[in-house]
Enzyme design. Structure first.
Site, PDB file in Angstrom:
ATOM      1  N   GLY A 158      40.024  48.752  34.501  1.00 45.67           N
ATOM      2  CA  GLY A 158      40.226  48.590  33.072  1.00 45.67           C
ATOM      3  C   GLY A 158      38.969  48.254  32.303  1.00 45.67           C
ATOM      4  O   GLY A 158      38.783  48.691  31.161  1.00 45.67           O
TER       5      GLY A 158
ATOM      6  N   ARG B  26      42.322  37.068  33.133  1.00 46.28           N
ATOM      7  CA  ARG B  26      41.712  38.401  33.020  1.00 46.28           C
ATOM      8  C   ARG B  26      42.731  39.408  32.467  1.00 46.28           C
ATOM      9  O   ARG B  26      43.872  39.465  32.910  1.00 46.28           O
ATOM     10  CB  ARG B  26      41.217  38.865  34.385  1.00 46.28           C
ATOM     11  CG  ARG B  26      40.545  40.239  34.387  1.00 46.28           C
ATOM     12  CD  ARG B  26      41.513  41.337  34.753  1.00 46.28           C
ATOM     13  NE  ARG B  26      40.872  42.663  34.790  1.00 46.28           N
ATOM     14  CZ  ARG B  26      41.536  43.812  34.869  1.00 46.28           C
ATOM     15  NH1 ARG B  26      42.841  43.812  34.918  1.00 46.28           N
ATOM     16  NH2 ARG B  26      40.903  44.952  34.876  1.00 46.28           N
ATOM     17  N   VAL B  27      42.310  40.188  31.503  1.00 42.62           N
ATOM     18  CA  VAL B  27      43.125  41.267  30.954  1.00 42.62           C
ATOM     19  C   VAL B  27      42.295  42.543  31.010  1.00 42.62           C
ATOM     20  O   VAL B  27      41.107  42.527  30.682  1.00 42.62           O
ATOM     21  CB  VAL B  27      43.533  40.952  29.494  1.00 42.62           C
ATOM     22  CG1 VAL B  27      44.200  42.152  28.842  1.00 42.62           C
ATOM     23  CG2 VAL B  27      44.472  39.746  29.452  1.00 42.62           C
ATOM     24  N   GLY B  28      42.916  43.634  31.422  1.00 41.40           N
ATOM     25  CA  GLY B  28      42.193  44.908  31.509  1.00 41.40           C
ATOM     26  C   GLY B  28      42.436  45.781  30.293  1.00 41.40           C
ATOM     27  O   GLY B  28      42.597  45.295  29.171  1.00 41.40           O
ATOM     28  N   ASP B  29      42.479  47.074  30.536  1.00 41.88           N
ATOM     29  CA  ASP B  29      42.637  48.047  29.449  1.00 41.88           C
ATOM     30  C   ASP B  29      44.096  48.267  29.049  1.00 41.88           C
ATOM     31  O   ASP B  29      44.383  48.674  27.919  1.00 41.88           O
ATOM     32  CB  ASP B  29      42.060  49.401  29.880  1.00 41.88           C
ATOM     33  CG  ASP B  29      42.739  49.934  31.142  1.00 41.88           C
ATOM     34  OD1 ASP B  29      43.036  49.128  32.051  1.00 41.88           O
ATOM     35  OD2 ASP B  29      42.975  51.153  31.231  1.00 41.88           O
TER      36      ASP B  29
ATOM     37  N   THR C  91      51.198  46.913  33.633  1.00 43.14           N
ATOM     38  CA  THR C  91      50.468  46.615  34.870  1.00 43.14           C
ATOM     39  C   THR C  91      50.484  45.121  35.169  1.00 43.14           C
ATOM     40  O   THR C  91      50.658  44.305  34.257  1.00 43.14           O
ATOM     41  CB  THR C  91      49.000  47.082  34.745  1.00 43.14           C
ATOM     42  OG1 THR C  91      48.367  47.033  36.018  1.00 43.14           O
ATOM     43  CG2 THR C  91      48.204  46.232  33.771  1.00 43.14           C
TER      44      THR C  91
ATOM     45  N   GLY D 243      43.161  52.738  36.502  1.00 45.24           N
ATOM     46  CA  GLY D 243      41.892  52.500  37.188  1.00 45.24           C
ATOM     47  C   GLY D 243      41.269  51.204  36.693  1.00 45.24           C
ATOM     48  O   GLY D 243      41.969  50.316  36.206  1.00 45.24           O
TER      49      GLY D 243
HETATM   50  N1  GLY Z   1      44.034  49.544  34.593  1.00 47.66           N
HETATM   51  C1  GLY Z   1      44.604  48.306  34.885  1.00 47.66           C
HETATM   52  C2  GLY Z   1      43.716  47.168  34.816  1.00 47.66           C
HETATM   53  O1  GLY Z   1      42.497  47.315  34.948  1.00 47.66           O
HETATM   54  O2  GLY Z   1      44.197  46.061  34.655  1.00 47.66           O
END
Ligand code: GLY
Length: 342
Positions: free
Chosen positions: A256, A230-233, A220, A254
C-alpha cells in the site's frame, strides 16, 4: 514491541523467494495468456485475486437483478470479510505486531459519494461501516476508536476477529519478532496446505451495473504484523480505489505504501481518461511507480485492475502471479495479469 525501527526493519517488500512461491500457488483456472478479451457489456464485476470469484458471485446476485453497483460491491466484499480462512481481509485476518486485528475499507459510488474506515477493531464487516460513513455522515473518513463508536451507535456488534489460527501465526512470528511485515514464511507453508485460498491480500472490487453506473469497494486487514496504527492504500480514496462515472474505475492490491505514493487508482482512471485501455492504464501506472522508485520496488508487488465505461477491463502488476476474477453475462473467469518483472 519495538518503538524504534532500524533501517533493515523498515524493509517492506516481497522477496524473490516469496514471489516464486506465490507464483506456484496461482489458481489453476487462471488463463495462461494475459490477453484481455473485450467483454463489452454490462453488468460486470471485477475483483483482485482468483479466490474472490466467490465475492464476485455474491455481487452478481445484485447485478443480475438490475441492482445498483454500489450495493453489489458492498455485498461482494463481505464474503472475504466474513471468511475465517482468508487471512488478509476481515475476520481471520492476521493481526498487527501487538496482536490486534485492525481493518481498513472504503467504498465509492457513481456520484463521487464515498466513505472510508481505517484502523478499526472488532467489526466484522468494515465495508458496511464505510457505507454507513458515506450514507449517514457529512464526512468521508473515520478512524480507530471514533469509527468503532460510530459503529456501535449504529447497531454494529463487537466481535472477536482474531481466530485461533491467526493467533497461532502471530505467536510464531513473535518468536523472532522481525519487523518485515510482508514476509511470512510459516504462513506460506500453511497456504500450501490450504491450497490457493490465501494466495492474495486485499480485495478490491469494481463493478458496472445494468444502468452503466460504476462503483467500487476495497477491504483489507493490511500487512500482517504491521506497526500498530499502520494504514495502507486500501481505505484511501484515490489510492486503493477510485471511481469516475464518466471514465471508469480502478482499485489496487499489494504494498500500500507504494500505491499511495502515486495516488494509484486515481492515476489509472486519469490514464483511461487520456484514451488508454484499462490494461494500458494499469501498466502505465506501474511504470510511473518504477520511474519514481527504481530498485526500491524491484522486489515488491503492486497490482491494479480497472474497468472503463464500455465495460472493457484489464489489470497489470509489478511482479508475476497476480490474478483477478471477472463475472459478466459470460459467467465467471479468472485472468492472470501481465507484469513488468517475470
Ligand atoms: N494493499 C493493502 C495494504 O497495503 O494494506
Amino acid at each position: 514491541m519495538h518503538e524504534t525501527l532500524h533501517m533493515s526493519d523498515r524493509r517492506i517488500f516481497l522477496r524473490s523467494s516469496l514471489l516464486s512461491s506465490l507464483a506456484l500457488l496461482v489458481n489453476k483456472n487462471a488463463t495462461a495468456d494475459a490477453h484481455m478479451p473485450s467483454i463489452k457489456g454490462k453488468p460486470i464485476v471485477i475483483s483482485t485475486w482468483a479466490p474472490n470469484e466467490k465475492a464476485n458471485a455474491e455481487a452478481w446476485k445484485v447485478l443480475e437483478q438490475g441492482g445498483k453497483s454500489v450495493d453489489a460491491v458492498e455485498a461482494g466484499v463481505q464474503i472475504p470479510e466474513g471468511d475465517p480462512e482468508d487471512q488478509s481481509v476481515g475476520y481471520g485476518g492476521l493481526p498487527d505486531r501487538d496482536g490486534f486485528v485492525t481493518l481498513d475499507a472504503c467504498i465509492m459510488n457513481e456520484k463521487g459519494d464515498c466513505g472510508s474506515v481505517m484502523f478499526v477493531e472488532s467489526i466484522m464487516h468494515p465495508i458496511k461501516l464505510a457505507r454507513l460513513v458515506m450514507d449517514k455522515t457529512p464526512h468521508v473518513q473515520l478512524v480507530g476508536e471514533g469509527a468503532l463508536q460510530f459503529a456501535l451507535a449504529n447497531g454494529f456488534k463487537k466481535e472477536q476477529l482474531l481466530t485461533p489460527e491467526a493467533e497461532k501465526e502471530w505467536k510464531k512470528w513473535l518468536k523472532e519478532a522481525k519487523y518485515d511485515p510482508m514476509i511470512i514464511p510459516d504462513l506460506l507453508e500453511n497456504k500450501t496446505q490450504r491450497g490457493q485460498q490465501n494466495n492474495h491480500d486485499t480485495i478490491g472490487m469494481i463493478a458496472m451495473d445494468a444502468n452503466g453506473d460504476l462503483s467500487g469497494a476495497c477491504s483489507t486487514s493490511g500487512m500482517a504484523f504491521k506497526m500498530r496504527g499502520r494504514v495502507g492504500d486500501s481505505p484511501i480514496i484515490g489510492a486503493g480505489l477510485f471511481v469516475d462515472n464518466e471514465v471508469g474505475a480502478a482499485t489496487s492490491t499489494g504494498v500500500g505504501e507504494e500505491v499511495v505514493r502515486i495516488c494509484g487508482s486515481h492515476t489509472v482512471v486519469e490514464l483511461m481518461r487520456q484514451g488508454n485501455s484499462p490494461e494500458q492504464a494499469c501498466k502505465k501506472a506501474i511504470q510511473r511507480l518504477i520511474k519514481l522508485r527504481g530498485d526500491k520496488v524491484k522486489e515488491l508487488q503492486v497490482c491494479f485492475i480497472a474497468i472503463n465505461k464500455k465495460g472493457e477491463f484489464g489489470g497489470y502488476a509489478l511482479q508475476k502471479g497476480f490474478t483477478f476474477a471477472v463475472h459478466s453475462n459470460n459467467g465467471s473467469k479468472v485472468y492472470t495479469a501481465k507484469s513488468i518483472y517475470q
